[in-house]
Write a protein that holds these residues in place. Structure first.
Motif, short mmCIF file in Angstrom:
data_model
loop_
_atom_site.label_atom_id
_atom_site.label_comp_id
_atom_site.label_asym_id
_atom_site.label_seq_id
_atom_site.Cartn_x
_atom_site.Cartn_y
_atom_site.Cartn_z
N GLU A 63 0.85 -1.19 0.00
CA GLU A 63 0.00 0.00 0.00
C GLU A 63 0.89 1.23 0.00
O GLU A 63 2.09 1.15 0.28
N ILE A 64 0.29 2.36 -0.33
CA ILE A 64 1.04 3.61 -0.32
C ILE A 64 1.03 4.15 1.10
O ILE A 64 -0.03 4.36 1.69
N ALA A 65 2.22 4.33 1.64
CA ALA A 65 2.37 4.83 3.01
C ALA A 65 2.39 6.35 3.04
O ALA A 65 1.91 6.96 3.99
N GLU A 66 2.95 6.95 1.99
CA GLU A 66 3.11 8.40 1.95
C GLU A 66 3.31 8.82 0.50
O GLU A 66 3.85 8.07 -0.30
N THR A 67 2.87 10.03 0.17
CA THR A 67 3.07 10.59 -1.16
C THR A 67 3.70 11.96 -1.00
O THR A 67 3.27 12.75 -0.15
N ARG A 68 4.74 12.22 -1.79
CA ARG A 68 5.40 13.52 -1.75
C ARG A 68 5.58 14.06 -3.15
O ARG A 68 5.74 13.30 -4.10
N THR A 69 5.55 15.39 -3.28
CA THR A 69 5.83 16.03 -4.56
C THR A 69 7.32 16.35 -4.60
O THR A 69 7.85 17.01 -3.70
N VAL A 70 7.97 15.84 -5.64
CA VAL A 70 9.40 16.04 -5.80
C VAL A 70 9.67 16.51 -7.22
O VAL A 70 9.31 15.83 -8.18
#
Length: 163
Positions: A63-70
């Motif tokens: 599962e996705i634990a965290e999403t960041r914009t990079v």
């Protein structure tokens, strides 16, 4: 993240049909990671990792634990869907063992023992039960502790000349 997940769905079995996906699940047992981080850790192309992660994600094994914009893009940190995965299908054993062998080849082995011994069927069941009890009773030391793999098996070898 769930504590325990029994692998029982056809899509999960299909997803686990490739040894690299087992290695990905082992790597994600350490901590959440991005496709790029997994690519470096497992020395695989990003596209290859992305494909296998998509299969695991679709099967609800990660599962996705965290999403960041990079740099204008979106970076996902993936984690296993559960701390502990139990494989109920005996047909999964050879694939799991191949993944463990791949992991052992690049890991520091702490200890292990292989022994052939003559047992009655009742003794073999008792040993299996004792091993399962020890494993099931282990307490997780928490996120700050190092992660170790544990493999325990009792099997009946095929007599020579049979297949």
């Amino acid at each position: 993240m769930d504590e325990h997940l029994e692998i029982s769905e056809p899509a999960q079995h299909k997803a686990l049909g490739h040894p690299l996906r087992h290695r990905l699940l082992m790597a994600l047992g350490q901590q959440p990671a991005t496709i790029s981080q997994l690519s470096r850790t497992l020395e695989q192309r990003k596209g290859n990792i992305a494909h296998h992660m998509d299969v695991l994600y679709t099967a609800h094994l990660v599962e996705i634990a965290e999403t960041r914009t990079v740099r204008g893009g979106t970076e996902h940190y993936y984690r296993r869907a559960a701390r502990r995965l139990t494989f109920l299908d005996p047909d999964a054993t050879p694939i799991v063992l191949r993944a463990v062998a791949d992991e052992l080849a690049v890991s520091e082995e702490i200890g292990g023992r292989l022994r052939n011994v003559r047992l009655t069927a009742e003794q073999a069941r008792a040993v299996t039960s004792a091993i399962e009890e020890v494993i099931d009773d282990l307490e997780d030391a928490g996120d700050d502790a190092e992660r170790y793999g544990l493999l325990a098996a009792v099997w009946k070898p095929q007599p020579a000349g049979t297949s």
